[in-house]
Design a protein around this motif. Structure first.
Motif, PDB file in Angstrom:
ATOM      1  N   GLY A  48     -15.178  16.982 -16.308  1.00  0.00           N
ATOM      2  CA  GLY A  48     -15.321  15.708 -16.821  1.00  0.00           C
ATOM      3  C   GLY A  48     -15.318  14.448 -15.709  1.00  0.00           C
ATOM      4  O   GLY A  48     -15.444  13.344 -16.062  1.00  0.00           O
ATOM      5  N   LEU A  49     -15.283  14.723 -14.353  1.00  0.00           N
ATOM      6  CA  LEU A  49     -15.073  13.779 -13.473  1.00  0.00           C
ATOM      7  C   LEU A  49     -16.356  14.131 -12.536  1.00  0.00           C
ATOM      8  O   LEU A  49     -16.912  15.099 -12.337  1.00  0.00           O
ATOM      9  CB  LEU A  49     -13.579  13.941 -12.572  1.00  0.00           C
ATOM     10  N   ILE A  50     -16.590  12.991 -11.788  1.00  0.00           N
ATOM     11  CA  ILE A  50     -17.530  13.258 -10.751  1.00  0.00           C
ATOM     12  C   ILE A  50     -16.854  13.582  -9.555  1.00  0.00           C
ATOM     13  O   ILE A  50     -15.696  12.612  -9.016  1.00  0.00           O
ATOM     14  CB  ILE A  50     -18.504  11.678 -10.441  1.00  0.00           C
ATOM     15  N   VAL A  51     -17.368  14.355  -8.622  1.00  0.00           N
ATOM     16  CA  VAL A  51     -16.685  14.592  -7.191  1.00  0.00           C
ATOM     17  C   VAL A  51     -17.500  14.031  -6.192  1.00  0.00           C
ATOM     18  O   VAL A  51     -18.901  14.607  -6.094  1.00  0.00           O
ATOM     19  CB  VAL A  51     -16.356  16.084  -7.148  1.00  0.00           C
ATOM     20  N   ALA A  52     -17.194  13.319  -5.459  1.00  0.00           N
ATOM     21  CA  ALA A  52     -18.189  12.562  -4.438  1.00  0.00           C
ATOM     22  C   ALA A  52     -17.407  12.540  -3.140  1.00  0.00           C
ATOM     23  O   ALA A  52     -16.284  12.763  -2.900  1.00  0.00           O
ATOM     24  CB  ALA A  52     -18.633  11.193  -4.863  1.00  0.00           C
ATOM     25  N   PRO A  53     -18.481  12.428  -2.117  1.00  0.00           N
ATOM     26  CA  PRO A  53     -17.507  12.297  -0.855  1.00  0.00           C
ATOM     27  C   PRO A  53     -16.820  10.806  -0.804  1.00  0.00           C
ATOM     28  O   PRO A  53     -17.223   9.868  -1.461  1.00  0.00           O
ATOM     29  CB  PRO A  53     -18.902  12.119   0.405  1.00  0.00           C
ATOM     30  N   GLY A  54     -15.809  10.710  -0.156  1.00  0.00           N
ATOM     31  CA  GLY A  54     -15.051   9.637   0.205  1.00  0.00           C
ATOM     32  C   GLY A  54     -16.125   8.445   0.626  1.00  0.00           C
ATOM     33  O   GLY A  54     -16.965   8.748   1.580  1.00  0.00           O
ATOM     34  N   ILE A  55     -15.701   7.237   0.294  1.00  0.00           N
ATOM     35  CA  ILE A  55     -16.657   6.046   0.370  1.00  0.00           C
ATOM     36  C   ILE A  55     -16.426   5.788   2.201  1.00  0.00           C
ATOM     37  O   ILE A  55     -15.148   5.676   2.385  1.00  0.00           O
ATOM     38  CB  ILE A  55     -16.368   4.923  -0.448  1.00  0.00           C
ATOM     39  N   ILE A  56     -17.348   5.557   2.772  1.00  0.00           N
ATOM     40  CA  ILE A  56     -17.107   4.806   4.120  1.00  0.00           C
ATOM     41  C   ILE A  56     -17.466   3.544   4.298  1.00  0.00           C
ATOM     42  O   ILE A  56     -18.711   3.241   3.928  1.00  0.00           O
ATOM     43  CB  ILE A  56     -17.941   5.786   5.332  1.00  0.00           C
ATOM     44  N   ASP A  57     -16.629   2.473   4.454  1.00  0.00           N
ATOM     45  CA  ASP A  57     -16.800   1.161   4.252  1.00  0.00           C
ATOM     46  C   ASP A  57     -17.220   0.723   5.650  1.00  0.00           C
ATOM     47  O   ASP A  57     -16.424   0.605   6.439  1.00  0.00           O
ATOM     48  CB  ASP A  57     -15.545   0.413   3.719  1.00  0.00           C
ATOM     49  N   LEU A  58     -18.496   0.421   5.978  1.00  0.00           N
ATOM     50  CA  LEU A  58     -19.297   0.083   7.263  1.00  0.00           C
ATOM     51  C   LEU A  58     -19.050  -1.403   7.447  1.00  0.00           C
ATOM     52  O   LEU A  58     -19.698  -2.478   7.265  1.00  0.00           O
ATOM     53  CB  LEU A  58     -20.387   0.384   7.265  1.00  0.00           C
ATOM     54  N   GLY A  59     -17.930  -1.857   8.340  1.00  0.00           N
ATOM     55  CA  GLY A  59     -17.705  -3.270   8.816  1.00  0.00           C
ATOM     56  C   GLY A  59     -16.823  -3.956   7.965  1.00  0.00           C
ATOM     57  O   GLY A  59     -17.052  -5.114   7.273  1.00  0.00           O
ATOM     58  N   VAL A  60     -15.489  -3.620   8.082  1.00  0.00           N
ATOM     59  CA  VAL A  60     -14.444  -4.593   7.361  1.00  0.00           C
ATOM     60  C   VAL A  60     -13.667  -5.294   8.473  1.00  0.00           C
ATOM     61  O   VAL A  60     -13.815  -5.149   9.506  1.00  0.00           O
ATOM     62  CB  VAL A  60     -13.562  -3.598   6.451  1.00  0.00           C
ATOM     63  N   PHE A  61     -13.114  -6.395   7.822  1.00  0.00           N
ATOM     64  CA  PHE A  61     -12.296  -7.205   8.923  1.00  0.00           C
ATOM     65  C   PHE A  61     -10.571  -7.032   8.681  1.00  0.00           C
ATOM     66  O   PHE A  61      -9.949  -7.775   9.676  1.00  0.00           O
ATOM     67  CB  PHE A  61     -12.625  -8.938   8.660  1.00  0.00           C
ATOM     68  N   ALA A  62     -10.316  -6.095   7.681  1.00  0.00           N
ATOM     69  CA  ALA A  62      -8.742  -6.020   7.493  1.00  0.00           C
ATOM     70  C   ALA A  62      -8.708  -4.772   7.050  1.00  0.00           C
ATOM     71  O   ALA A  62      -9.466  -4.195   6.218  1.00  0.00           O
ATOM     72  CB  ALA A  62      -8.382  -7.039   6.706  1.00  0.00           C
ATOM     73  N   THR A  63      -7.919  -4.055   7.369  1.00  0.00           N
ATOM     74  CA  THR A  63      -7.114  -2.431   6.846  1.00  0.00           C
ATOM     75  C   THR A  63      -6.149  -2.583   5.863  1.00  0.00           C
ATOM     76  O   THR A  63      -5.140  -2.682   6.249  1.00  0.00           O
ATOM     77  CB  THR A  63      -6.879  -1.781   8.039  1.00  0.00           C
ATOM     78  N   ASP A  64      -6.456  -2.567   4.782  1.00  0.00           N
ATOM     79  CA  ASP A  64      -5.623  -2.733   3.554  1.00  0.00           C
ATOM     80  C   ASP A  64      -5.409  -1.373   2.659  1.00  0.00           C
ATOM     81  O   ASP A  64      -6.295  -1.201   1.838  1.00  0.00           O
ATOM     82  CB  ASP A  64      -6.154  -3.770   2.559  1.00  0.00           C
ATOM     83  N   LYS A  65      -4.701  -0.396   3.076  1.00  0.00           N
ATOM     84  CA  LYS A  65      -4.670   0.914   2.729  1.00  0.00           C
ATOM     85  C   LYS A  65      -4.578   0.840   0.952  1.00  0.00           C
ATOM     86  O   LYS A  65      -5.446   1.533   0.673  1.00  0.00           O
ATOM     87  CB  LYS A  65      -3.818   1.785   3.388  1.00  0.00           C
ATOM     88  N   PRO A  66      -3.740   0.009   0.458  1.00  0.00           N
ATOM     89  CA  PRO A  66      -3.836   0.339  -0.919  1.00  0.00           C
ATOM     90  C   PRO A  66      -5.004  -0.080  -1.597  1.00  0.00           C
ATOM     91  O   PRO A  66      -5.451   0.755  -2.831  1.00  0.00           O
ATOM     92  CB  PRO A  66      -2.382  -0.656  -1.435  1.00  0.00           C
ATOM     93  N   ALA A  67      -5.740  -1.406  -1.133  1.00  0.00           N
ATOM     94  CA  ALA A  67      -6.970  -1.531  -1.683  1.00  0.00           C
ATOM     95  C   ALA A  67      -8.134  -0.607  -1.619  1.00  0.00           C
ATOM     96  O   ALA A  67      -8.724  -0.012  -2.265  1.00  0.00           O
ATOM     97  CB  ALA A  67      -7.482  -2.989  -1.068  1.00  0.00           C
TER      98      ALA A  67
END
Length: 370
Positions: A48-67
Motif C-alpha cells: 500500500g506504500l510507494i517505495v522511492a529513492p530518497g530525495i536529493i535536495d539540490l542547493g539548500v542554504f540550511a541543513t535542518d534535519k527534522p525538516a
C-alpha cells in the motif's frame, strides 16, 4: 545472505512512469536485489506504500534535519553561503560531517573567496576535502573573465558549477518582477530580462569552456527557451526550479506578504505556466526546495527591506506531487526530477532503486501526500 527485505511495495524503478509491485533486498547500506527477497532477512511490510529513492535536495542554504526527514529528503547539496563562507577545505570537511550518520550533506564549494565574485577560491583542494560541486552563491558573477576562468577550471576538475541567474547591474534593488502587481504595490522591480541576460552570457561561456553548468533556478519563459535551445545544441547544462515558482505567481505579493519575497522574485502567471510546461517537456531537470528559512526578524519588515527566502524542505514532495495529480507528469518523471537527476549531477551512487546503489529509500503514502 540475510539483510533486510522490503515486501510488497509499489516501487519506483528506473525508466518506469508508474510504480510496480516488487520485493527489495537490502544488504548493509546498499540495495542487494530488486524483485527478490531473502527468506532469512528481516521483513518490512510496504504493501500500500510507494517505495522511492530518497530525495536529493539540490542547493539548500540550511541543513535542518527534522525538516528534511519529514519531507523525505535523505541528501542535500549545501550552498556555500554560510557563516563562515565555505571557501576553504576546513569548512567543506566540517559541513560534510554535519548530517551523519543518518543524513548526507554534500557541500558545494564557493566559486570565489568570501563569494566576492572576483577572486577564485582554491577549488581543487576543496574537491579533495569532499566538495561535489562549485557554486556562485546567491549572487551572479558579473566579471566575464573571472567566470570563464572559473568554468574552465571546473571543466578540468569535472565538477558541476551551480550559478545564480540575475544580472545584478540590471536588477539593482528590485524586489519584484516588472508588471501590474509591482506597479500597484509601488515596489522596486526589474524586467525578466535580468534573468535572460545572465543566462545568455553564461551559456556562451559554457559553450567555450565545456563546463557543466547547472542553472539553479530558471523562472521565465524566455530563460527556459534559451536553456531548451542550448540543450538541443548539445551543451552540457542542466537547470532547476522550486515549487514556489511552479505554484505561485507575483499575485502572491498582494498585501505585501513577505513570505513571497524571494530571489529570483515571483514571476507573472504566463511565466509560471511556462515553467510547468518546461517540467513536462524535460527542459527542467531538477525540482529542489531552495530551503532558505528566515526568522521573524528578517521577514517582519516592509516588503522591500525583508530578506528573500523561505523554508521549503518539508513541503517539497507534497507540493511537487501536485504536478502528478494535475496530469502534467507521471510519478516516475517526478522522481527523476527529485532524485535521479540530482544524483547524476552530483555524481553520487544514489537516486535510483537498482542493485548496487546506496539504499537511501523512503516510503510514501500517496493518499496523504506525505
Amino acid at each position: 545472505m540475510s539483510g533486510t527485505n522490503i515486501l510488497g511495495g509499489q516501487v519506483i524503478l528506473p525508466g518506469k512512469s508508474e510504480p510496480e509491485t516488487a520485493h527489495l533486498h537490502v544488504a548493509g547500506e546498499r540495495i542487494g536485489q530488486v524483485g527478490k527477497a531473502d527468506p532469512l532477512g528481516e521483513r518490512i511490510d510496504a504493501e500500500g506504500l510507494i517505495v522511492a529513492p530518497g530525495i536529493i535536495d539540490l542547493g539548500v542554504f540550511a541543513t535542518d534535519k527534522p525538516a528534511f526527514r519529514f519531507g523525505g529528503i535523505t541528501r542535500a547539496a549545501l550552498m556555500p553561503d554560510q557563516s563562515p563562507v565555505h571557501d576553504d577545505p576546513a569548512t567543506i570537511r566540517f559541513a560534510g560531517r554535519k548530517g551523519k550518520p543518518d543524513f548526507w550533506v554534500h557541500p558545494l564549494a564557493a566559486a570565489t573567496k568570501d563569494l566576492d565574485g572576483q577572486h577564485m577560491a582554491e577549488i581543487a583542494v576543496m574537491k579533495d576535502a569532499g566538495a561535489l560541486g562549485v557554486a556562485t552563491g546567491r549572487l551572479w558573477i558579473a566579471d566575464s573573465g573571472v567566470m570563464l576562468r572559473l568554468m574552465r577550471y571546473c571543466a578540468m576538475l569535472d565538477m558541476p558549477l551551480f550559478v545564480h541567474s540575475e544580472d545584478a547591474g540590471l536588477a539593482g534593488n528590485a524586489v519584484a518582477t516588472t508588471g501590474l502587481n509591482a506597479t500597484l504595490l509601488g515596489l522596486p522591480s526589474a524586467s525578466p530580462t535580468v534573468e535572460t541576460l545572465a543566462i545568455q552570457r553564461d551559456l556562451a561561456l559554457a559553450e567555450e569552456s565545456g563546463a557543466h553548468i547547472h542553472f539553479r533556478q530558471v523562472t521565465t519563459a524566455a530563460g527556459l527557451d534559451l536553456i531548451r535551445a542550448a540543450k538541443q545544441r548539445g551543451l552540457k547544462i542542466s537547470c532547476g526550479i522550486t515549487p514556489a515558482h511552479l505554484f505561485l505567481s507575483d499575485t502572491a505579493l498582494t498585501g505585501f506578504r513577505t513570505f513571497a519575497r524571494l530571489s529570483p522574485p515571483l514571476r507573472s502567471e504566463e511565466d509560471r505556466l511556462a515553467c510547468i510546461a518546461a517540467v513536462a517537456d524535460g527542459t527542467i531537470d531538477v525540482i529542489s526546495s531552495g530551503h532558505d528559512p528566515r526568522g521573524p526578524e528578517d521577514k517582519r519588515l516592509p516588503f522591500a527591506d525583508a530578506a528573500p527566502g523561505m523554508a521549503g524542505a518539508e513541503t517539497l514532495l507534497a507540493l511537487s506531487l501536485n504536478l502528478v495529480r494535475d496530469g502534467h507528469i507521471s510519478i516516475g518523471r517526478l522522481f527523476e526530477l527529485l532524485e535521479t537527476n540530482p544524483a547524476r549531477i552530483l555524481n553520487v551512487n544514489a537516486g535510483a532503486i537498482e542493485s548496487g546503489r546506496e539504499a537511501d529509500m523512503i516510503f510514501i503514502d500517496r493518499d496523504s501526500h506525505c
